[in-house]
Write a protein that holds these residues in place. Structure first.
Motif, PDB file in Angstrom:
ATOM      1  N   ALA A 110      30.860  -0.262 -24.700  1.00 11.05           N
ATOM      2  CA  ALA A 110      31.920  -1.191 -25.111  1.00 11.05           C
ATOM      3  C   ALA A 110      31.406  -2.620 -25.287  1.00 11.05           C
ATOM      4  O   ALA A 110      31.909  -3.559 -24.662  1.00 11.05           O
ATOM      5  CB  ALA A 110      33.069  -1.163 -24.112  1.00 11.05           C
ATOM      6  N   PRO A 111      30.402  -2.834 -26.138  1.00 15.25           N
ATOM      7  CA  PRO A 111      29.892  -4.189 -26.354  1.00 15.25           C
ATOM      8  C   PRO A 111      30.826  -5.025 -27.215  1.00 15.25           C
ATOM      9  O   PRO A 111      31.856  -4.535 -27.711  1.00 15.25           O
ATOM     10  CB  PRO A 111      28.580  -3.934 -27.103  1.00 15.25           C
ATOM     11  CG  PRO A 111      28.870  -2.709 -27.917  1.00 15.25           C
ATOM     12  CD  PRO A 111      29.730  -1.849 -27.013  1.00 15.25           C
ATOM     13  N   VAL A 112      30.459  -6.269 -27.416  1.00 16.41           N
ATOM     14  CA  VAL A 112      31.029  -7.108 -28.466  1.00 16.41           C
ATOM     15  C   VAL A 112      30.037  -7.073 -29.619  1.00 16.41           C
ATOM     16  O   VAL A 112      28.878  -7.453 -29.452  1.00 16.41           O
ATOM     17  CB  VAL A 112      31.232  -8.565 -27.997  1.00 16.41           C
ATOM     18  CG1 VAL A 112      31.694  -9.437 -29.164  1.00 16.41           C
ATOM     19  CG2 VAL A 112      32.227  -8.629 -26.854  1.00 16.41           C
ATOM     20  N   LEU A 113      30.464  -6.603 -30.780  1.00 18.06           N
ATOM     21  CA  LEU A 113      29.599  -6.627 -31.956  1.00 18.06           C
ATOM     22  C   LEU A 113      29.832  -7.915 -32.722  1.00 18.06           C
ATOM     23  O   LEU A 113      30.984  -8.319 -32.938  1.00 18.06           O
ATOM     24  CB  LEU A 113      29.885  -5.431 -32.875  1.00 18.06           C
ATOM     25  CG  LEU A 113      29.561  -4.039 -32.337  1.00 18.06           C
ATOM     26  CD1 LEU A 113      29.771  -3.005 -33.435  1.00 18.06           C
ATOM     27  CD2 LEU A 113      28.139  -3.956 -31.789  1.00 18.06           C
ATOM     28  N   ASP A 118      26.308  -7.697 -44.440  1.00 20.47           N
ATOM     29  CA  ASP A 118      26.208  -6.247 -44.245  1.00 20.47           C
ATOM     30  C   ASP A 118      26.401  -5.893 -42.771  1.00 20.47           C
ATOM     31  O   ASP A 118      27.003  -4.861 -42.449  1.00 20.47           O
ATOM     32  CB  ASP A 118      24.837  -5.747 -44.697  1.00 20.47           C
ATOM     33  CG  ASP A 118      24.744  -5.538 -46.206  1.00 20.47           C
ATOM     34  OD1 ASP A 118      25.550  -6.135 -46.941  1.00 20.47           O
ATOM     35  OD2 ASP A 118      23.844  -4.803 -46.646  1.00 20.47           O
ATOM     36  N   GLY A 119      25.874  -6.728 -41.883  1.00 19.21           N
ATOM     37  CA  GLY A 119      26.050  -6.487 -40.456  1.00 19.21           C
ATOM     38  C   GLY A 119      27.514  -6.536 -40.037  1.00 19.21           C
ATOM     39  O   GLY A 119      27.932  -5.813 -39.132  1.00 19.21           O
ATOM     40  N   GLY A 120      28.301  -7.387 -40.698  1.00 20.94           N
ATOM     41  CA  GLY A 120      29.735  -7.434 -40.436  1.00 20.94           C
ATOM     42  C   GLY A 120      30.423  -6.149 -40.867  1.00 20.94           C
ATOM     43  O   GLY A 120      31.312  -5.632 -40.177  1.00 20.94           O
ATOM     44  N   THR A 121      30.017  -5.630 -42.010  1.00 27.08           N
ATOM     45  CA  THR A 121      30.568  -4.361 -42.487  1.00 27.08           C
ATOM     46  C   THR A 121      30.233  -3.241 -41.514  1.00 27.08           C
ATOM     47  O   THR A 121      31.088  -2.413 -41.168  1.00 27.08           O
ATOM     48  CB  THR A 121      30.002  -4.036 -43.877  1.00 27.08           C
ATOM     49  OG1 THR A 121      30.264  -5.130 -44.760  1.00 27.08           O
ATOM     50  CG2 THR A 121      30.631  -2.777 -44.451  1.00 27.08           C
ATOM     51  N   ILE A 122      28.991  -3.206 -41.062  1.00 25.99           N
ATOM     52  CA  ILE A 122      28.571  -2.188 -40.099  1.00 25.99           C
ATOM     53  C   ILE A 122      29.379  -2.321 -38.809  1.00 25.99           C
ATOM     54  O   ILE A 122      29.791  -1.314 -38.210  1.00 25.99           O
ATOM     55  CB  ILE A 122      27.059  -2.302 -39.837  1.00 25.99           C
ATOM     56  CG1 ILE A 122      26.279  -1.931 -41.110  1.00 25.99           C
ATOM     57  CG2 ILE A 122      26.625  -1.427 -38.666  1.00 25.99           C
ATOM     58  CD1 ILE A 122      24.816  -2.329 -41.074  1.00 25.99           C
ATOM     59  N   ILE A 136      33.352  -9.233 -34.006  1.00 27.10           N
ATOM     60  CA  ILE A 136      33.309 -10.522 -34.702  1.00 27.10           C
ATOM     61  C   ILE A 136      32.531 -10.330 -35.994  1.00 27.10           C
ATOM     62  O   ILE A 136      31.401  -9.815 -35.968  1.00 27.10           O
ATOM     63  CB  ILE A 136      32.635 -11.599 -33.844  1.00 27.10           C
ATOM     64  CG1 ILE A 136      33.381 -11.775 -32.522  1.00 27.10           C
ATOM     65  CG2 ILE A 136      32.555 -12.937 -34.592  1.00 27.10           C
ATOM     66  CD1 ILE A 136      32.641 -12.627 -31.499  1.00 27.10           C
ATOM     67  N   VAL A 137      33.118 -10.720 -37.110  1.00 29.28           N
ATOM     68  CA  VAL A 137      32.445 -10.538 -38.399  1.00 29.28           C
ATOM     69  C   VAL A 137      32.436 -11.854 -39.168  1.00 29.28           C
ATOM     70  O   VAL A 137      33.429 -12.572 -39.220  1.00 29.28           O
ATOM     71  CB  VAL A 137      33.104  -9.418 -39.233  1.00 29.28           C
ATOM     72  CG1 VAL A 137      32.917  -8.078 -38.541  1.00 29.28           C
ATOM     73  CG2 VAL A 137      34.580  -9.671 -39.478  1.00 29.28           C
ATOM     74  N   MET A 138      31.289 -12.152 -39.758  1.00 25.62           N
ATOM     75  CA  MET A 138      31.114 -13.345 -40.583  1.00 25.62           C
ATOM     76  C   MET A 138      30.740 -12.895 -41.994  1.00 25.62           C
ATOM     77  O   MET A 138      29.725 -12.223 -42.184  1.00 25.62           O
ATOM     78  CB  MET A 138      30.011 -14.245 -40.013  1.00 25.62           C
ATOM     79  CG  MET A 138      30.209 -14.646 -38.566  1.00 25.62           C
ATOM     80  SD  MET A 138      28.936 -15.788 -37.940  1.00 25.62           S
ATOM     81  CE  MET A 138      27.436 -14.790 -38.107  1.00 25.62           C
ATOM     82  N   VAL A 212      39.714  -8.478 -33.257  1.00 19.09           N
ATOM     83  CA  VAL A 212      38.793  -8.811 -34.343  1.00 19.09           C
ATOM     84  C   VAL A 212      38.882 -10.304 -34.658  1.00 19.09           C
ATOM     85  O   VAL A 212      39.974 -10.865 -34.764  1.00 19.09           O
ATOM     86  CB  VAL A 212      39.107  -8.010 -35.621  1.00 19.09           C
ATOM     87  CG1 VAL A 212      38.190  -8.428 -36.769  1.00 19.09           C
ATOM     88  CG2 VAL A 212      38.984  -6.512 -35.360  1.00 19.09           C
ATOM     89  N   LEU A 213      37.722 -10.932 -34.819  1.00 16.45           N
ATOM     90  CA  LEU A 213      37.619 -12.296 -35.337  1.00 16.45           C
ATOM     91  C   LEU A 213      36.868 -12.214 -36.655  1.00 16.45           C
ATOM     92  O   LEU A 213      35.742 -11.712 -36.702  1.00 16.45           O
ATOM     93  CB  LEU A 213      36.869 -13.201 -34.359  1.00 16.45           C
ATOM     94  CG  LEU A 213      36.543 -14.621 -34.859  1.00 16.45           C
ATOM     95  CD1 LEU A 213      37.814 -15.429 -35.080  1.00 16.45           C
ATOM     96  CD2 LEU A 213      35.613 -15.345 -33.880  1.00 16.45           C
TER      97      LEU A 213
END
Length: 269
Positions: A110-113, A118-122, A136-138, A212-213
């Motif tokens: 249960a990490p924080v991703l 592309d890393g945000g999509t993953i 968290i996605v940028m 989600v951020l």
């Protein structure tokens, strides 16, 4: 800096230890950083330092940063423009195959991703099927836009142009990747392939149940604000359009980006 051998590949992995927690506090979920399409461990660095370390220290968490196969100092991919070219669902494979294997090997639950591009999509795809403390996605990509294809076509032209006038993109990227041609062509070829033009993960995002951020630069050349506006998880979501910011909020507006992430994670495990 070290590496980790998974079933099919050796990946470059960097561990960031958590600062000692204050009295009465417990260790919080680990941050796992997922890089962009041309990124690597080294590309998280700037003249201001190692950005993942800054996030970990600001939020009181340990961190893991790694380079996907073919990037940074991770294992190369033979014949990346032929038999081993990435398929259109390569980000699904990273999210549902490689990342779970890596997290299990590291004993992280249960990490924080925290993913960029592309890393945000993953990160979003992983969150749709796995338990996370937060996501968290940028500048993620949830669908293909014309502006994205135009920017990636321009990147191809710049990579092939070795003159100073062309910006020497290949020369600049070679500082961050042991196998620069693999890193560039595996990303560029699949994005410009006919099979990728219908890529769309908006339906998968509806299954996300963790907070989600989502951050997007107003001046992002690789995607419009629709990329975060159309993420509709079955959970809390905060969206921020960042002014005077392109495709990399952590580089273009580092102070604001760090503040938004720190505030978002302040009440998360």
């Amino acid at each position: 800096m070290n590496s980790m051998q998974l079933k099919d590949s050796r990946l470059e992995v960097v561990h960031i230890p958590a600062l000692p927690p204050a009295e009465g506090q417990t260790l919080r979920a680990t941050l796992v950083f997922l890089h962009e399409g041309l990124g690597s461990v080294a590309m998280w660095r700037s003249r201001d330092g190692f950005w993942p370390e800054q996030v970990c220290h600001a939020t009181g968490r340990a961190g893991v940063v790694f380079s996907r196969r073919g990037y940074g100092q991770s294992q190369d991919i033979a014949d990346v423009r032929g038999a081993n070219a990435l398929p259109p669902d390569y980000m699904h494979h990273e999210a549902w195959g490689v990342l779970p294997e890596l997290l299990a090997a590291l004993h992280i639950q249960a990490p924080v991703l925290l993913g960029h591009s592309d890393g945000g999509t993953i990160a979003l795809l992983h969150a749709a099927r796995h338990t996370l403390s937060a996501c968290i996605v940028m500048a993620p990509h949830v669908k293909v836009e014309a502006v994205s294809i135009q920017a990636i076509q321009a990147a191809r032209a710049a990579f092939l142009d070795s003159t100073p006038q062309g910006g020497r993109l290949r020369e600049r990227l070679a500082k961050f990747h042991a196998h620069v041609d693999t890193a560039f062509w595996q990303w560029n070829d699949v994005w410009l392939s006919p099979g990728f033009q219908n890529f769309d993960i908006r339906a998968e995002c509806q299954a996300i149940s963790c907070p989600v951020l989502a951050l997007q630069g107003v001046n992002d050349a690789y995607g419009s604000l629709a990329q975060i506006e159309e993420i509709a998880p079955n959970s809390e979501i905060q969206r921020h359009a960042i002014p005077a910011c392109g495709h990399s909020p952590h580089r273009d507006q580092p102070a604001q980006t760090l503040a938004l992430i720190t505030e978002f994670l302040s009440d998360k495990p």
